[in-house]
Design a protein around this motif. Structure first.
Motif, short mmCIF file in Angstrom:
data_model
loop_
_atom_site.label_atom_id
_atom_site.label_comp_id
_atom_site.label_asym_id
_atom_site.label_seq_id
_atom_site.Cartn_x
_atom_site.Cartn_y
_atom_site.Cartn_z
N LEU A 188 6.73 -0.94 26.67
CA LEU A 188 8.10 -1.01 26.98
C LEU A 188 8.48 -1.90 28.10
N ALA A 189 7.56 -2.01 29.13
CA ALA A 189 7.83 -2.69 30.32
C ALA A 189 7.99 -4.15 29.77
N GLU A 190 7.01 -4.71 28.74
CA GLU A 190 7.16 -5.91 28.34
C GLU A 190 8.54 -6.36 27.75
N LEU A 191 9.28 -5.49 27.42
CA LEU A 191 10.71 -5.80 26.72
C LEU A 191 11.86 -5.67 28.17
N ALA A 195 17.82 -7.71 25.37
CA ALA A 195 18.80 -7.03 24.94
C ALA A 195 18.42 -6.11 23.90
N TRP A 196 19.27 -4.96 23.69
CA TRP A 196 18.71 -3.81 22.55
C TRP A 196 20.01 -3.67 21.77
N ALA A 240 18.61 -9.57 19.83
CA ALA A 240 18.23 -8.27 20.56
C ALA A 240 17.10 -7.80 19.71
N VAL A 241 16.58 -6.90 20.52
CA VAL A 241 15.30 -5.94 20.03
C VAL A 241 15.79 -4.71 19.58
N GLY A 242 15.39 -3.96 18.62
CA GLY A 242 15.99 -2.80 18.26
C GLY A 242 15.06 -1.63 18.27
#
Length: 314
Positions: A188-191, A195-196, A240-242
């Motif tokens: 998770l830290a790599e993201l 934006a989500w 974004a990533v979802g």
């Protein structure tokens, strides 16, 4: 004047608010209208119910008696109404299914239709888990298929019977050309700089996601809460990533990957009224739902793009 339920509701509202002004606001009335109604109620009951003071109103001995009885009568009448509506609306045949948006509801409909082709199957969807649960309580639906975050309790837990269908890690959804897309799992830290995007809901998932990000050392800069199609589009174009369920179907232009250590978990739940006419079919519907979950995992984006990823069971 005969005493009616609406009069008891008025008395309870005044007692709860401790003020005619606040009670009038709650009831959507002008204060003079509420004062006039209270006087009519007091005349019907033969005495004063509330005494006004500087800090609002306080109940008299008669008022205490009426308020105490109102707190018993009103919930009992509400429960009677719900039971009557549920009895009138429920039918011996057919399946009325309610669910939040996702592939499990469609899979459940398909399996019921194949095994019981003569049965009428109807569906209702909502982003709100509570709305679906209330539909079962009120007798508008037979079964609720919803999801909750982690160990969160099910909606209407004291009134409905709930069983866990499956428990899945929450996945991240990426554009297929994202630098991290080739990974089998992602920390998770790599993201942190992303934006989500996510779909709405009335549970605690947003708070749990924010807490997971804090534990990973960052705060999300931007979260787009929108419908599924818009979430997919934002991911596909790299905006974004979802966040998605492990059962998210394979979709062109994106991949899904588990987060390292499964910091977020999603529980699929099936609920029904224990005294409803559909209760005797709950075991069969649960079997169908678990099979639909297994089918959805097999067809999911994670399962298609990376067959070696861990798969959550029932």
């Amino acid at each position: 004047m005969d005493l009616e339920l609406r009069h008891l509701k008025t008395i309870r509202a005044i007692a709860d608010a401790g003020s005619l002004t606040r009670a009038a606001s709650v009831l959507g009335l002008a204060q003079p209208a509420l004062s006039a109604q209270l006087k009519r109620i007091e005349r019907a009951l033969g005495g004063t119910l509330f005494v006004r003071g500087r800090d609002g109103v306080r109940a008299t001995a008669l008022g205490d008696l009426v308020v105490e009885r109102a707190r018993v009568v009103l919930p009992a009448v509400c429960e009677l109404q719900e039971e009557a509506v549920r009895f009138a609306r429920e039918g011996a045949d057919g399946y009325r299914l309610g669910g939040t948006h996702g592939p499990l509801l469609g899979g459940l409909v398909d399996r019921i239709a194949r095994t019981d082709p003569g049965a009428l199957v109807t569906t209702c969807t909502s982003w709100s888990e509570r709305e679906i649960a209330c539909g079962v309580v009120a007798g508008r639906l037979d079964f609720a298929l919803v999801g909750v975050c982690g160990e969160s309790g099910a909606p209407e837990a004291g009134r409905l019977a709930w069983t866990e269908v499956a428990r899945d890690p929450v996945y991240v959804m990426l554009a297929d050309d994202h630098p991290l897309a080739p990974r089998s799992e992602i920390d998770l830290a790599e993201l942190a700089a992303e934006a989500w995007t996510d779909v709405p809901g009335d549970g605690c998932f947003g708070d749990c996601f924010a807490a997971a990000c804090v534990r990973a050392g960052f705060t999300p800069a931007c979260v787009y809460e929108t419908d599924t199609a818009s979430c997919v589009h934002l991911v596909q174009v790299g905006r974004a990533v979802g966040l998605c369920r492990a059962t998210f179907p394979a979709t062109p232009g994106l991949v899904t990957r588990p987060l390292t250590g499964a910091p977020l978990v999603w529980r699929h739940l099936l609920g029904w009224h224990p005294e409803g006419r559909a209760a005797d079919r709950a075991a069969a519907v649960l079997r169908h739902t678990r099979a639909a979950h297994a089918d959805a995992l097999a067809r999911s984006a994670g399962g298609t793009a990376a067959p070696h990823l861990p798969r959550a069971g029932a």
